[in-house]
Design a protein around this motif. Structure first.
Motif, PDB file in Angstrom:
ATOM      1  N   GLN A   4       0.800  -1.225   0.000  1.00 24.34           N
ATOM      2  CA  GLN A   4       0.000   0.000   0.000  1.00 24.34           C
ATOM      3  C   GLN A   4       0.833   1.276   0.000  1.00 24.34           C
ATOM      4  OE1 GLN A   4      -2.972  -0.109  -0.652  1.00 24.34           O
ATOM      5  NE2 GLN A   4      -3.191  -2.306  -0.423  1.00 24.34           N
ATOM      6  N   ASN A   5       1.980   1.248   0.700  1.00 23.19           N
ATOM      7  CA  ASN A   5       2.714   2.507   0.746  1.00 23.19           C
ATOM      8  C   ASN A   5       4.036   2.459  -0.032  1.00 23.19           C
ATOM      9  OD1 ASN A   5       4.322   0.999   2.349  1.00 23.19           O
ATOM     10  ND2 ASN A   5       3.704   1.944   4.293  1.00 23.19           N
ATOM     11  N   GLY A   9       4.492   1.861  -6.060  1.00 17.73           N
ATOM     12  CA  GLY A   9       3.028   1.874  -6.135  1.00 17.73           C
ATOM     13  C   GLY A   9       2.509   3.280  -6.362  1.00 17.73           C
ATOM     14  N   ASP A  10       3.092   4.251  -5.657  1.00 16.40           N
ATOM     15  CA  ASP A  10       2.657   5.644  -5.825  1.00 16.40           C
ATOM     16  C   ASP A  10       2.913   6.120  -7.256  1.00 16.40           C
ATOM     17  OD1 ASP A  10       1.890   5.705  -3.252  1.00 16.40           O
ATOM     18  OD2 ASP A  10       3.646   6.802  -2.510  1.00 16.40           O
ATOM     19  N   VAL A  13       0.347   4.631  -9.545  1.00 18.86           N
ATOM     20  CA  VAL A  13      -0.948   5.297  -9.412  1.00 18.86           C
ATOM     21  C   VAL A  13      -0.931   6.641 -10.158  1.00 18.86           C
ATOM     22  CG1 VAL A  13      -2.381   6.513  -7.711  1.00 18.86           C
ATOM     23  CG2 VAL A  13      -1.664   4.157  -7.290  1.00 18.86           C
ATOM     24  N   GLU A  37       0.177  -4.544  -6.642  1.00 16.88           N
ATOM     25  CA  GLU A  37       0.727  -3.544  -5.714  1.00 16.88           C
ATOM     26  C   GLU A  37      -0.314  -2.592  -5.139  1.00 16.88           C
ATOM     27  OE1 GLU A  37       4.277  -1.589  -7.253  1.00 16.88           O
ATOM     28  OE2 GLU A  37       4.558  -3.260  -8.623  1.00 16.88           O
ATOM     29  N   ARG A  38      -1.279  -2.163  -5.944  1.00 14.92           N
ATOM     30  CA  ARG A  38      -2.283  -1.196  -5.466  1.00 14.92           C
ATOM     31  C   ARG A  38      -3.655  -1.564  -6.039  1.00 14.92           C
ATOM     32  NH1 ARG A  38       0.470   3.525  -3.591  1.00 14.92           N
ATOM     33  NH2 ARG A  38      -1.585   4.379  -3.198  1.00 14.92           N
ATOM     34  N   PHE A  41      -7.144   1.963  -5.363  1.00 21.31           N
ATOM     35  CA  PHE A  41      -6.379   3.205  -5.104  1.00 21.31           C
ATOM     36  C   PHE A  41      -7.179   4.434  -5.518  1.00 21.31           C
ATOM     37  CE2 PHE A  41      -5.365   4.408  -9.444  1.00 21.31           C
ATOM     38  CZ  PHE A  41      -5.500   3.212 -10.149  1.00 21.31           C
TER      39      PHE A  41
END
Ligand code: HEM
Length: 420
Positions: A4-5, A9-10, A13, A37-38, A41
């Protein structure tokens, strides 16, 4: 570090943009990573909570109390004052089957169940086949053409006109208005275009209101007559506003998606010579091939839901009021459900598990018609256009929409058959 973090992943997204040319063309590698991974989101770019796994999408579709369809397709942005002014001539709210929850949904779905009953649809087979053949007659001697513009667009367009009971001559006009309706949903087009579309939307409402009034005076054997509300002397337990909005939605839902099934499905088949030959040799393979086409190239990429309470989905907290984007396109390629998901396999045993028609109470009420039109289209095109192939000198062109997947142009060639 949890999925999630994770930083990657960011970045993933942030890169999510189904309207970017590479993700219109082939979004699937990105979904593989997102599912891992996400899986759920928030996309700031679209102000949407995106759901990518098959099981999470299924959970959303089953729970209509937590994940509502009411207003799911409404434009997020406030309309421009000029647009709002024109829309004052329309009903204050668009209320249709796909945007309703029980008990309204149950009441309206019963009317659709009768209107699109399997018997009524099966009886259309001869006229669908005659229409398909009539279209092919128009271009068979050319040896090349655009399969979407000359065939896949017109076939479902004519058939939905027949079903509703409106003249085929009105099809282009209705299609233009239906595009206006779609354009207004996103409210991102230039203002002049939105203004034009608002006029189109009002005209479409007026068109169907008049048709329903005609039917209330003179009933016919058509779907519009079944939609005439009791307040207008008909049988449908719905308001005039619901009858008009549902007639409008039926036209839109009933043509574009099937166009994409025929166009996208043929593109898949023409890119797989061995499977193309197999289907030609044995047309009984077509029904399962259609399911695999719907899985691999779903005409509706995803749909929306409104979250009615603070909740958790796929381990992610989502606030009340959020809007979800459930991505059938990704769920249909989920490796936990479909082994080797990127492989197009017309014999795939689990093809029919796809989410292309949705799931649960909103499962596409037009699916039997779409399947029938698809089967007839492939039967006729593959027998009447010998050696059908993609043109190498002209590329196929995809439509760049957030919600819809498919081709606007599919240039093909074939050997001109000898005249009988
Ligand atoms: C290949 C063609 C088609 C595809 C891929 C398709 C896809 C879908 C999907 C995904 C939904 C569910 C939306 C949700 O989850 O909220 C849906 C619902 C619906 N579709 Fe289709 N559709 C197709 C053809 C048709 C046709 C031919 C008609 C009409 C004759 C039609 C009418 C509807 C209606 C009225 C609903 C709303 C059902 C409800 O909310 O209970 N569709 N469709």
């Amino acid at each position: 570090m949890t999925a999630q973090n994770s930083r990657s992943g960011d970045e993933l997204v942030a890169a999510f943009n189904p309207m970017a040319p590479d993700q219109v063309e082939n979004p699937f590698p990105m979904y593989v990573r997102l599912r891992q991974e996400r899986p759920v989101f928030y996309s700031a770019m679209f102000d949407l909570w995106v759901v990518t796994r098959y099981d999470d999408i299924s959970e959303v579709e089953k729970d209509t109390a937590r994940f509502s369809s009411v207003g799911a397709l409404d434009a997020r942005a406030e309309p421009h004052p000029e647009v709002r002014n024109i829309l004052k001539q329309a009903y204050p709210k668009f209320v249709s089957l796909v945007q309703s929850d029980p008990p309204d949904h149950t009441r309206i779905r019963a009317v659709f169940g009768r209107a699109l009953s399997p018997q009524r649809i099966a009886a259309m087979e001869p006229s669908i086949r005659a229409t398909a053949n009539g279209l092919i007659d128009g271009f068979v001697q050319d040896g090349f053409g655009d399969l979407v513009q000359q065939f896949a667009f017109a076939l479902p367009g004519f058939i939905i006109c027949d079903l509703l009971g409106v003249p085929r001559a009105d099809m282009q006009q209705l299609k233009g208005w239906s595009d206006d309706k779609t354009l207004l949903m996103s409210a991102t087009a230039p203002i002049e275009q939105q203004v034009e579309s608002a006029h189109g939307f009002v005209a479409m409402e007026r068109y169907f209101k008049e048709k329903l009034q005609e039917r209330s005076k003179k009933p016919r054997e058509d779907l519009l007559t079944l939609l005439v509300p009791q307040s207008m002397g008909g049988t449908a337990p719905m308001s005039e506003q619901e009858a008009v909005c549902n007639a409008m939605d039926l036209f839109s839902a009933g043509h574009e998606t099937t166009t994409s099934l025929i166009g996208g499905g043929m593109w898949l088949l023409l890119n797989s010579p061995e499977q193309l030959e197999a289907v030609k040799a044995d047309p009984s393979l077509i029904p399962n091939a259609l399911e695999e086409m719907l899985r691999k190239e779903p005409p509706v990429r995803g749909f929306f839901r409104q979250v009615t309470e603070d909740t958790t989905l796929g381990g992610v907290s989502i606030p009340k009021g959020a809007r979800l984007f459930i991505m059938y396109e990704s769920g249909n390629h989920d490796e936990t459900q479909f082994p080797d998901p990127d492989r197009f396999d017309i014999r795939r045993a689990e093809a029919k598990k796809h989410l292309a028609f949705g799931k649960g109470i909103h499962f596409c009420v037009g699916a039997p018609l779409a399947r029938l039109e698809g089967r007839i289209a492939f039967e006729q095109l593959l027998t009447r256009l010998p050696n059908l192939r993609l043109r190498e000198d002209e590329p196929a062109v995809r439509r760049p929409y957030l919600m819809l997947r498919g081709f606007d142009h599919l240039p093909v060639a074939w050997d001109v058959p000898a005249k009988k």
